[in-house]
Write a protein that holds these residues in place. Structure first.
Motif, PDB file in Angstrom:
ATOM      1  N   LEU A   1       0.851  -1.186   0.000  1.00 21.29           N
ATOM      2  CA  LEU A   1       0.000   0.000   0.000  1.00 21.29           C
ATOM      3  C   LEU A   1       0.888   1.238   0.000  1.00 21.29           C
ATOM      4  CD1 LEU A   1      -2.700  -0.919   2.676  1.00 21.29           C
ATOM      5  CD2 LEU A   1      -2.964  -0.937   0.200  1.00 21.29           C
ATOM      6  N   GLN A   2       0.449   2.255  -0.718  1.00 17.92           N
ATOM      7  CA  GLN A   2       1.172   3.523  -0.696  1.00 17.92           C
ATOM      8  C   GLN A   2       0.606   4.386   0.411  1.00 17.92           C
ATOM      9  OE1 GLN A   2       1.475   5.702  -4.387  1.00 17.92           O
ATOM     10  NE2 GLN A   2       1.909   7.600  -3.343  1.00 17.92           N
ATOM     11  N   HIS A   3       1.514   4.973   1.189  1.00 18.11           N
ATOM     12  CA  HIS A   3       1.114   5.910   2.227  1.00 18.11           C
ATOM     13  C   HIS A   3       2.035   7.109   2.129  1.00 18.11           C
ATOM     14  CE1 HIS A   3       0.772   7.672   6.277  1.00 18.11           C
ATOM     15  NE2 HIS A   3      -0.482   7.310   6.143  1.00 18.11           N
TER      16      HIS A   3
ATOM     17  N   TYR B   1       2.599  -5.397   3.938  1.00 16.78           N
ATOM     18  CA  TYR B   1       1.754  -6.093   4.895  1.00 16.78           C
ATOM     19  C   TYR B   1       1.736  -7.592   4.596  1.00 16.78           C
ATOM     20  CZ  TYR B   1      -0.202  -1.543   6.137  1.00 16.78           C
ATOM     21  OH  TYR B   1      -0.354  -0.252   6.563  1.00 16.78           O
TER      22      TYR B   1
ATOM     23  N   ARG C   1      -2.581  -9.621   7.809  1.00 16.63           N
ATOM     24  CA  ARG C   1      -2.760  -8.168   7.606  1.00 16.63           C
ATOM     25  C   ARG C   1      -1.884  -7.333   8.541  1.00 16.63           C
ATOM     26  NH1 ARG C   1      -4.819  -9.751   3.177  1.00 16.63           N
ATOM     27  NH2 ARG C   1      -6.972  -9.352   2.697  1.00 16.63           N
TER      28      ARG C   1
ATOM     29  N   TYR D   1      -0.932  -1.813  -6.413  1.00 15.17           N
ATOM     30  CA  TYR D   1      -1.280  -1.837  -4.992  1.00 15.17           C
ATOM     31  C   TYR D   1      -2.429  -2.791  -4.732  1.00 15.17           C
ATOM     32  CZ  TYR D   1       1.826   2.075  -5.052  1.00 15.17           C
ATOM     33  OH  TYR D   1       2.948   2.844  -5.236  1.00 15.17           O
ATOM     34  N   GLN D   2      -2.453  -3.324  -3.533  1.00 16.89           N
ATOM     35  CA  GLN D   2      -3.450  -4.266  -3.051  1.00 16.89           C
ATOM     36  C   GLN D   2      -3.458  -5.552  -3.874  1.00 16.89           C
ATOM     37  OE1 GLN D   2      -7.180  -2.219  -2.628  1.00 16.89           O
ATOM     38  NE2 GLN D   2      -6.368  -0.862  -1.078  1.00 16.89           N
TER      39      GLN D   2
END
Length: 85
Positions: A8-10, A17, A22, A72-73
């Motif tokens: 995931l991009q933050h 993860y 998770r 992503y994901q």
């Protein structure tokens, strides 16, 4: 190295993860080298993590300045992070 992960991009970092639990495993900052191995693929995506100033999307830039987009994901088989020292 981490197995069975999703990304995931933050903001300015890529977060890794564990797919099953998770749980957060690691964060990759801009300028760090990452190798990503997708399931069922023979090609490993690798490069330095950079950010597109127009779209704010993170991507990998390999040693030949070829841009590799990160999905992503999506579940990846392996991710290896090389921290700068």
């Amino acid at each position: 190295m981490f197995n069975d992960v999703f990304l995931l991009q933050h903001s300015d970092e890529l977060r890794i993860y564990d797919y099953f639990s998770r749980e957060p495993l690691a964060c990759v900052n801009l300028g760090e080298f990452v190798e990503i191995e997708p399931y069922g693929e023979y090609v490993t995506i690798s490069g330095v993590l950079k950010k597109d100033s127009m779209t704010n999307k993170l991507y990998l830039c390999d040693r030949n300045d070829f841009i590799c987009d990160v999905e992503y994901q999506m579940v990846y088989e392996k991710v290896c992070v090389h921290k700068n020292n």
